[in-house]
Design a protein around this motif. Structure first.
Motif: not given
Length: 219
Positions: A176, A203-204, A207-208, A212
């Protein structure tokens, strides 16, 4: 030869009557040892040594040598035969009987590396995938014998061993943020870590699209 003379000298310091009394009393205890007569060997040797030192006039070395000789005499009278190192191992079987070949670690279930199996001549003596698992398993067996205090010490020892194993891993970039870090070694149900911290991992994942969707469903 000199060692035998020293042993005889230390044992000779025990008056014959006292020596005979010690041997008789200790034999009455050790004969009931379970699973073998060796069960009480260490505590009895310790007790004799402590008693001699506290009585005065005995050094630790001399008292220990005399205690060892008394215990040895009792074991000889009982006809005790000390097992070999192989016979004392948990996985030992009868001589001439093929041992169970193990392909997976007895602790974590991870496949044992081929080089370790080859070193053992087929895997018969290899139980663990690496030194970390071997240390953790041995520590766990030890803590079972020592109760709650042993469990706490076991947890600390395993954590320290795990940190050493992690520090020994080669540095790799975080997927990341790109920072270099020591990844956690892979295990049976967990791959090698990809992110340097839980924050980067979260966080990674956020982001997918899958992540989400998951977050929307949770909050």
């Amino acid at each position: 030869m000199a060692h035998k003379r020293d042993r005889a000298k230390h044992l000779g310091r025990l008056v014959n009557g006292r020596r005979f009394d010690l041997v008789s009393r200790i034999r009455a205890i050790m004969v009931h040892g379970e699973p073998t007569v060796f069960a009480y060997e260490a505590p009895i040797r310790h007790g004799i040594r402590s008693g001699l030192i506290l009585s005065g006039g005995w050094t630790w070395k001399a008292a220990d040598a005399a205690a060892a000789e008394v215990v040895r005499e009792v074991l000889n009278q009982l006809g005790a035969k000390r097992p070999t190192w192989q016979q004392g191992q948990p996985g030992w079987t009868e001589e001439g009987i093929a041992r169970l070949q193990r392909d997976n670690c007895a602790r974590c279930g991870k496949p044992i590396p081929m080089e370790r199996l080859l070193q053992s001549g087929g895997g018969g003596w290899v139980k663990y995938c690496d030194s970390t698992c071997a240390f953790a398993a041995q520590s766990a067996m030890k803590c079972e014998r020592e109760g709650e205090e042993g469990k706490a010490r076991h947890a600390a020892e395993v954590a320290a061993a795990w940190r050493r194993a992690k520090d020994a891993m080669p540095l790799k970039p975080c997927e990341y943020c790109g920072d270099l870090f020591h990844p956690t070694p892979a295990k049976k149900d967990r791959p090698e870590t990809r992110y340097c911290t839980p924050r980067c991992r979260n966080k990674a994942r956020a982001g997918t699209p899958q992540a989400r969707t998951w977050y929307r469903g949770q909050f």
